[in-house]
Design a protein around this motif. Structure first.
Motif, PDB file in Angstrom:
ATOM      1  N   SER A 189       2.037  54.164  11.274  1.00 50.44           N
ATOM      2  CA  SER A 189       0.487  54.362  12.934  1.00 50.44           C
ATOM      3  C   SER A 189      -0.306  53.395  12.102  1.00 50.44           C
ATOM      4  O   SER A 189      -1.076  53.039  12.920  1.00 50.44           O
ATOM      5  CB  SER A 189      -0.213  55.751  12.663  1.00 50.44           C
ATOM      6  OG  SER A 189      -0.320  56.232  11.865  1.00 50.44           O
ATOM      7  N   VAL A 190      -0.402  52.975  10.870  1.00 50.82           N
ATOM      8  CA  VAL A 190      -1.445  51.563  10.479  1.00 50.82           C
ATOM      9  C   VAL A 190      -0.741  50.824  10.209  1.00 50.82           C
ATOM     10  O   VAL A 190       0.537  51.064   9.082  1.00 50.82           O
ATOM     11  CB  VAL A 190      -2.670  52.261   9.373  1.00 50.82           C
ATOM     12  CG1 VAL A 190      -3.487  51.066   9.106  1.00 50.82           C
ATOM     13  CG2 VAL A 190      -2.991  53.578   9.965  1.00 50.82           C
TER      14      VAL A 190
ATOM     15  N   PHE B 178      -5.991  45.124  11.015  1.00 52.89           N
ATOM     16  CA  PHE B 178      -5.228  45.636  10.664  1.00 52.89           C
ATOM     17  C   PHE B 178      -4.974  45.805  11.943  1.00 52.89           C
ATOM     18  O   PHE B 178      -5.617  46.090  12.866  1.00 52.89           O
ATOM     19  CB  PHE B 178      -6.054  46.584  10.232  1.00 52.89           C
ATOM     20  CG  PHE B 178      -5.818  46.561   8.724  1.00 52.89           C
ATOM     21  CD1 PHE B 178      -6.484  45.445   8.394  1.00 52.89           C
ATOM     22  CD2 PHE B 178      -5.686  47.292   7.530  1.00 52.89           C
ATOM     23  CE1 PHE B 178      -7.086  44.722   6.681  1.00 52.89           C
ATOM     24  CE2 PHE B 178      -5.668  46.819   5.912  1.00 52.89           C
ATOM     25  CZ  PHE B 178      -6.699  46.072   5.862  1.00 52.89           C
ATOM     26  N   TYR B 179      -4.164  47.173  12.461  1.00 50.79           N
ATOM     27  CA  TYR B 179      -3.838  48.444  13.509  1.00 50.79           C
ATOM     28  C   TYR B 179      -4.278  48.983  13.105  1.00 50.79           C
ATOM     29  O   TYR B 179      -3.263  49.461  12.597  1.00 50.79           O
ATOM     30  CB  TYR B 179      -2.758  47.621  13.729  1.00 50.79           C
ATOM     31  CG  TYR B 179      -2.291  45.628  14.384  1.00 50.79           C
ATOM     32  CD1 TYR B 179      -2.905  45.880  15.640  1.00 50.79           C
ATOM     33  CD2 TYR B 179      -2.897  45.118  13.209  1.00 50.79           C
ATOM     34  CE1 TYR B 179      -2.314  44.165  15.735  1.00 50.79           C
ATOM     35  CE2 TYR B 179      -2.053  43.663  13.847  1.00 50.79           C
ATOM     36  CZ  TYR B 179      -2.909  43.398  14.839  1.00 50.79           C
ATOM     37  OH  TYR B 179      -2.007  41.942  15.201  1.00 50.79           O
ATOM     38  N   PHE B 180      -4.855  49.589  14.164  1.00 50.55           N
ATOM     39  CA  PHE B 180      -5.178  51.499  13.630  1.00 50.55           C
ATOM     40  C   PHE B 180      -4.408  52.159  15.072  1.00 50.55           C
ATOM     41  O   PHE B 180      -4.649  51.470  16.410  1.00 50.55           O
ATOM     42  CB  PHE B 180      -6.830  51.380  13.443  1.00 50.55           C
ATOM     43  CG  PHE B 180      -7.010  51.351  12.629  1.00 50.55           C
ATOM     44  CD1 PHE B 180      -6.264  52.016  11.209  1.00 50.55           C
ATOM     45  CD2 PHE B 180      -7.622  49.808  12.164  1.00 50.55           C
ATOM     46  CE1 PHE B 180      -6.714  51.562  10.126  1.00 50.55           C
ATOM     47  CE2 PHE B 180      -8.209  49.698  11.307  1.00 50.55           C
ATOM     48  CZ  PHE B 180      -7.636  50.475  10.074  1.00 50.55           C
ATOM     49  N   PRO B 181      -4.355  53.223  15.589  1.00 48.23           N
ATOM     50  CA  PRO B 181      -3.646  54.015  16.419  1.00 48.23           C
ATOM     51  C   PRO B 181      -4.834  53.983  17.757  1.00 48.23           C
ATOM     52  O   PRO B 181      -6.924  53.972  16.776  1.00 48.23           O
ATOM     53  CB  PRO B 181      -3.412  55.319  16.068  1.00 48.23           C
ATOM     54  CG  PRO B 181      -3.209  55.264  14.509  1.00 48.23           C
ATOM     55  CD  PRO B 181      -4.428  54.453  13.720  1.00 48.23           C
TER      56      PRO B 181
ATOM     57  N   ALA C 161      -1.274  46.925   7.920  1.00 45.27           N
ATOM     58  CA  ALA C 161      -2.444  46.098   7.532  1.00 45.27           C
ATOM     59  C   ALA C 161      -1.186  44.924   7.281  1.00 45.27           C
ATOM     60  O   ALA C 161      -0.650  43.911   6.341  1.00 45.27           O
ATOM     61  CB  ALA C 161      -2.150  46.269   6.034  1.00 45.27           C
TER      62      ALA C 161
ATOM     63  N   MET D  28     -13.095  44.270   7.700  1.00 44.83           N
ATOM     64  CA  MET D  28     -12.029  44.875   7.287  1.00 44.83           C
ATOM     65  C   MET D  28     -13.359  44.344   5.579  1.00 44.83           C
ATOM     66  O   MET D  28     -13.808  45.827   4.864  1.00 44.83           O
ATOM     67  CB  MET D  28     -10.974  44.930   6.869  1.00 44.83           C
ATOM     68  CG  MET D  28     -10.261  45.417   7.853  1.00 44.83           C
ATOM     69  SD  MET D  28     -10.767  47.046   8.680  1.00 44.83           S
ATOM     70  CE  MET D  28      -9.639  48.423   7.108  1.00 44.83           C
TER      71      MET D  28
ATOM     72  N   TYR E 269      -7.363  46.804  17.325  1.00 42.19           N
ATOM     73  CA  TYR E 269      -7.413  45.566  16.327  1.00 42.19           C
ATOM     74  C   TYR E 269      -8.496  45.218  15.717  1.00 42.19           C
ATOM     75  O   TYR E 269      -9.109  45.411  15.985  1.00 42.19           O
ATOM     76  CB  TYR E 269      -6.613  44.667  17.366  1.00 42.19           C
ATOM     77  CG  TYR E 269      -6.713  42.698  16.717  1.00 42.19           C
ATOM     78  CD1 TYR E 269      -5.673  43.211  15.663  1.00 42.19           C
ATOM     79  CD2 TYR E 269      -7.283  42.107  16.660  1.00 42.19           C
ATOM     80  CE1 TYR E 269      -5.851  41.913  14.036  1.00 42.19           C
ATOM     81  CE2 TYR E 269      -7.270  40.687  16.388  1.00 42.19           C
ATOM     82  CZ  TYR E 269      -7.093  40.786  14.876  1.00 42.19           C
ATOM     83  OH  TYR E 269      -6.881  39.603  14.377  1.00 42.19           O
TER      84      TYR E 269
ATOM     85  N   TRP F 139       1.812  51.915   7.007  1.00 41.75           N
ATOM     86  CA  TRP F 139       1.237  53.223   6.160  1.00 41.75           C
ATOM     87  C   TRP F 139       1.046  54.643   7.316  1.00 41.75           C
ATOM     88  O   TRP F 139       1.404  53.958   8.808  1.00 41.75           O
ATOM     89  CB  TRP F 139      -0.196  52.610   5.835  1.00 41.75           C
ATOM     90  CG  TRP F 139       0.110  51.592   5.101  1.00 41.75           C
ATOM     91  CD1 TRP F 139       1.235  50.894   4.041  1.00 41.75           C
ATOM     92  CD2 TRP F 139      -1.121  50.745   4.648  1.00 41.75           C
ATOM     93  NE1 TRP F 139       0.867  49.664   3.978  1.00 41.75           N
ATOM     94  CE2 TRP F 139      -0.294  49.781   4.118  1.00 41.75           C
ATOM     95  CE3 TRP F 139      -2.450  50.824   4.879  1.00 41.75           C
ATOM     96  CZ2 TRP F 139      -1.710  48.560   3.006  1.00 41.75           C
ATOM     97  CZ3 TRP F 139      -3.378  50.084   4.143  1.00 41.75           C
ATOM     98  CH2 TRP F 139      -3.174  49.166   3.640  1.00 41.75           C
TER      99      TRP F 139
ATOM    100  N   PHE G 265      -0.029  54.348  19.394  1.00 38.52           N
ATOM    101  CA  PHE G 265       0.473  53.559  18.631  1.00 38.52           C
ATOM    102  C   PHE G 265       0.726  51.873  18.638  1.00 38.52           C
ATOM    103  O   PHE G 265       0.863  51.727  19.380  1.00 38.52           O
ATOM    104  CB  PHE G 265       1.223  53.956  17.155  1.00 38.52           C
ATOM    105  CG  PHE G 265       0.730  55.547  17.580  1.00 38.52           C
ATOM    106  CD1 PHE G 265       0.872  55.652  16.160  1.00 38.52           C
ATOM    107  CD2 PHE G 265       1.214  56.822  17.793  1.00 38.52           C
ATOM    108  CE1 PHE G 265       0.244  56.535  15.621  1.00 38.52           C
ATOM    109  CE2 PHE G 265       0.883  57.680  17.461  1.00 38.52           C
ATOM    110  CZ  PHE G 265       0.621  57.692  16.675  1.00 38.52           C
TER     111      PHE G 265
ATOM    112  N   GLY H  38      -2.522  49.592  19.896  1.00 43.55           N
ATOM    113  CA  GLY H  38      -3.991  49.965  19.228  1.00 43.55           C
ATOM    114  C   GLY H  38      -5.227  49.851  18.970  1.00 43.55           C
ATOM    115  O   GLY H  38      -5.911  48.842  19.788  1.00 43.55           O
TER     116      GLY H  38
END
Lengths: 372, 573
Positions: free
Chosen positions: B175-176, B183-186, B178, B274, B268, B171, B255, B266
């Motif tokens: 960069s994101v 979930f992995y975010f920058p 799911a 979540m 985790y 997404w 990222f 990123g």
């Protein structure tokens, strides 16, 4: 004076002109749409987005839950063969388990009877038109219900661990509320009292209970509470849970009743004093009847909250509806079902809680007496 | 003469204890006290006997033993050789993360839904009613489990992101991610020089606040309004960005990218976290929405009409007339919703997120069998959070209440009363004094006080619970009792003083004096101040601490007052 009649003059109207209809943009569906849905660009955008959400969400859910669903099957595999939607067959097959847990089927009439008698016991409390003699039955009801559910005096005894499902949720919720009501009244009066020691005691108790999550109190019921009883006594887990839930609910109840006491105008207290009533009489005859009446919607709301919170007993291994979900999923025939359980249990709770909250709103309106 | 009724001497009868109002209350309290003591003794006796029968002891020494279990999501260094106390701290931090993020999200959901429910747009209002009623009436546990199930079952596996014909995509411009594993975010990477960007950001932030106050004073003096918000926001953003450019863009984003079987890089975040945060914030948001709606409806329509009659535009009517009045109704139940969210976060246990219920009251309890100790500590934590939030809320309530014209309430005895009678410069407002309080400009000193107390609190927290355990710095639970008590007292007073100072509450002065006393007490029991800040010797810290506290107290009492006690006291004309 002149004797000309107004009717003779050409410039005087001889009758009323019928009102013209409002412009078409100000009435009917078009006006309503413009006023409520498309009154500006932002509003129109919101409306379109909302319609999109509804169109995207509702049909698939209806399709899954109703059109493609399967209502009779004996296993998940059979369900999936018959249709791609929800497999309600599992709910139908295990419906009794969701209601009663592992309660012996031949005795189902006992909890059902206890449930129906609950309304008989509630009637004189909620409706003034019911004969007052029934209040004696309300007082005796907890004992009657206990013997009906657990057995004894001629009825076949049923073990605690066989209780489960919504029956268990209801037992814990109702017992918690009924037992917490007197304790809550005492705590609320204590908190308003001028006796500094008693007031401190009540404040500390209330704030302590309200400051910790129910789950920790359930841990106490599970792990620690036994230590407080005399050595050798073995208290049933459900009874321990009911004790802790009662303590929990009574702190919240005390706050609700304190709100009712505070809402009562000071004049009522002073009038009771002026009549020469002593403390217990002024409370019993003047203050509490009015304060409790004001508190009834709050009490119903506390009950709704408690009823929802009874699902937490799953953390100490009791078989409430959520505990039963894992239990049923362990069965190889139904292994792999997820959504149907959550949908069913959630819907059941929703119906119960929503109707109770509507009832409490109705009560709130009915009981509203302005003290101005 | 002989007719006058004489008080008939020493005729005390036993029934006067409960019939005579002179003795009754004392008698009742003594009876209650005796009953309570008897009950406690009975329960205590049972506990002692039961524990003895099981051969168990009571003590917190287990907290320093290795926990030997793993925690899959943690904010501080932790491995299975760490102690039970570290595990508890990991759990506490995990709880706080859920609580803070959840509260922010719940406020956003709640305010949006509450305002939307009042919207004239029929379909939006209906949708929000469905959301609020639907979510409020279903147990939160079911919602948490449902979200966890959705994330575990319905999200794609990492392998679905691979290859040309990937069935899933990331997404927000890659960069994101799911996935059903999480979930992995920058993640921001702080390179050399990034420190100055952060410093610049905070300096500009303080500057923006000062500018806002200056603009307010100017508007009160001249009537000219400046576009405050655009200038503030623009200043902070552009200024920070300029420093960012000058320092050679020292902050970059890392990222997440698919490597092997899983994403690497990123931040985790596990699905359990979540699911818990989302479900809790949606659930609590529904309750907040109802509070918001009630608050807005509580402001009578006449207020809007009056504002319109004065010629205010709808935006300003909302900001200047409706919201300040609505907030007073909204905030107290809002805070209690925050507390409910924090308490409900203990349901983390059921989705496998290791919060304090999962570590301290879960695995540690089961491993060590110390039911009393672990449950006591866990409850103490929740109680501390609840009570301190409640205390802050009371301060806030006092503040918003007192802005009302007629309800300046005397605050009872305060240390400052000792001085006010001496100097005669200050007048205590009595309840019912209808005086508008003048708006004083801030002198900025209060900000320094806040910084001082905040830094002290952070240093103390860091040293007590987070610093590495060495020979010279044993674990908190191994300290002698006096130092443990001194630490807790210092944390408590620092926190309360900070809160009162932030809210400019007049109790600040009392708590500041109390804080000084506690500090001296800590010095007296030999608290290791020498280890607090590396490279600064103990006597220096002690001297600085005492001097700073004395200066703060002295200035507050005798100096030109930094906008501190004005809610209760006004300068005598």
């Amino acid at each position: 004076m002149s004797d000309t009649d107004a009717r003779d003059l050409a410039y005087v109207a001889s009758g009323t002109i019928p009102p013209s209809p409002p412009p078409s943009s100000e009435v009917g569906v078009v006006h309503w749409l413009r006023e409520n849905l498309f009154s500006g660009w932002f509003n129109s955008l919101l409306t379109l987005a909302a319609i999109a959400i509804v169109v995207m969400m509702v049909p698939p859910i209806i399709e899954w839950a109703l059109i493609d669903s399967v209502w009779t099957a004996s296993s998940l595999a059979e369900c999936r063969e018959k249709g791609s939607g929800a497999c309600w067959a599992v709910i139908i097959e295990r419906f009794n388990q969701f209601m009663f847990g592992f309660y012996p089927p031949e005795f189902y009439w006992r909890p059902i009877l206890a449930f129906l008698l609950m309304f008989v016991a509630l009637a004189p409390v909620l409706f003034a038109s019911v004969p007052r003699q029934l209040l004696w039955f309300s007082l005796a009801y907890p004992v009657v219900a206990y013997f009906l559910i657990w057995g004894g005096i001629g009825l076949e005894p049923v073990e605690s661990r066989k209780l489960g499902g919504f029956l268990l949720a209801l037992i814990i919720g109702v017992a918690g509320i009924v037992l917490s009501l007197p304790i809550g009244i005492l705590l609320a009066l204590g908190r308003k009292s001028h006796l500094i020691f008693i007031k401190t005691l009540c404040v500390v108790f209330i704030e302590f209970i309200r400051g910790v999550p129910l789950i920790t109190l359930l841990f106490v019921a599970n792990n620690v509470l036994n230590y407080f009883f005399p050595p050798g006594s073995n208290i049933d887990l459900i009874l321990r849970v009911v004790i802790m839930v009662t303590l929990f609910a009574s702190a919240y109840m005390a706050e609700v009743i304190r709100g009712g006491l505070a809402a009562l105008p000071q004049g009522q207290y002073e009038a009771a004093d002026a009549l020469g009533l002593n403390y217990s009489k002024s409370m019993r005859l003047i203050v509490l009847p009015q304060a409790l009446k004001i508190s009834i919607p709050g009490i119903v709301n506390t009950f709704i909250g408690l009823f929802k919170d009874t699902t937490l007993v799953v953390v100490i291994g009791l078989l409430d509806p959520i505990g039963l979900i894992n239990n049923i999923r362990a069965d190889s025939a139904w292994n792999g079902i997820i959504w149907e359980f959550y949908a069913f249990v959630g819907f059941f709770f929703f119906i119960a809680c929503f109707s109770m909250s509507r009832y409490s709103m109705y009560l709130e309106n009915k009981l509203k007496t302005d003290h101005r | 003469m002989s007719d006058t009724a004489q008080p008939s001497g020493p005729s005390f009868r036993i029934d006067m204890l409960w019939n005579d109002s002179r003795y009754r209350s004392t008698f009742i309290q003594i009876v209650a006290l005796v009953l309570v003591i008897l009950a406690v003794m009975y329960l205590f006796q049972n506990v002692v006997e039961n524990l003895a029968a099981l051969g168990k002891t009571f003590g917190f020494d287990f907290m320093t033993q290795p926990a030997s279990y793993d925690i899959n999501q943690r904010l501080i260094e932790y491995n299975s050789r760490s102690t039970h106390s570290t595990a508890a701290v990991v759990g506490i931090l995990n709880t706080l993360v859920v609580a803070i993020v959840g509260c922010v999200l719940a406020t956003i959901f709640g305010v949006l839904a509450g305002v939307a429910r009042l919207s004239k747009n029929w379909i939006i209002a209906r949708l929000m009613t469905v959301y609020i009623e639907g979510v409020r009436n279903v147990p939160v546990l079911i919602q948490i489990l449902l979200f966890a199930a959705i994330f575990d079952e319905a999200l794609p596996a990492p392998s679905a992101f691979r290859g040309e014909d990937a069935t899933a995509s990331m997404w927000l411009g890659d960069s994101v991610a799911a996935t059903n594993r999480g979930f992995y975010f920058p993640m921001p990477v702080w390179l050399e020089g990034s420190f100055w960007v952060v410093v610049a950001f905070f300096v500009l932030l303080v500057g923006a606040v000062w500018f806002g106050r200056w603009a307010k004073e100017r508007q009160q003096a001249t009537g000219e309004a400046l576009p405050v918000l655009p200038i503030q926001a623009g200043g902070v953003i552009i200024g920070t960005f300029l420093v960012f450019l000058v320092m050679g863009m020292p902050i970059t984003l890392d990222f997440p990218a698919l490597k092997g079987f899983n994403f690497q890089g990123g931040i985790y975040v596990r699905n359990s976290y979540m699911a818990l945060t989302l479900a809790l914030s949606i659930y609590t948001g529904a309750f907040i929405a109802e509070n918001v709606r009630a608050g807005i409806q509580a402001v009578s329509k006449g207020q809007t009409e009056a504002a319109f009659a004065l010629g205010l535009r709808p935006n300003r009517t909302m900001n200047l007339v409706i919201l300040p009045q609505a907030l007073r109704v909204i905030i107290p139940p809002l805070i209690s919703q925050y507390l409910n969210l924090t308490k409900n976060s203990s349901l983390a246990l059921l989705v496998g997120y290791m919060d304090v219920t999962g570590t301290l009251m879960g695995i540690t309890l089961n491993q060590t069998g110390k039911e009393f100790e672990t449950l006591f500590l866990g409850m103490a934590f929740y109680l501390a959070v609840s009570l301190s939030v409640a205390a802050i809320m009371n301060l806030y309530n006092e503040q918003v209440k007192l802005v009302e014209r007629t309800s300046a309430v005397g605050m009872g005895f305060s240390v400052i009363d000792l001085f006010s009678s001496v100097s005669g410069k200050w007048e205590v407002l009595k309840k019912g004094d209808a005086k508008m309080q003048p708006l004083y400009g801030i002198r900025g000193l209060l900000n320094l006080f806040v910084i001082f107390y905040a830094v002290s609190l952070l240093l103390l927290l860091d040293y007590t619970f987070l610093a590495e355990i060495t020979e010279t710095r044993p674990s908190y639970f191994d300290w002698p009792g006096g130092k443990q008590i001194a630490t807790l007292l210092m944390l408590l007073t620092l926190f309360s003083t900070l809160a009162t100072c932030l809210f400019k509450n007049p109790r600040f002065i009392d708590l500041a004096v109390f804080d000084l006393l506690v500090f001296i007490f800590a010095v007296a029991v030999g608290w290791p101040f020498g280890q607090l800040v590396e490279g600064v010797s103990g006597p220096v810290i002690v001297l600085v601490g005492i001097a700073a506290r004395l200066a703060i107290i002295g200035y507050t009492i005798v100096g030109e007052r930094p906008n501190l006690t004005f809610f209760h006291r006004v300068r005598r004309a």
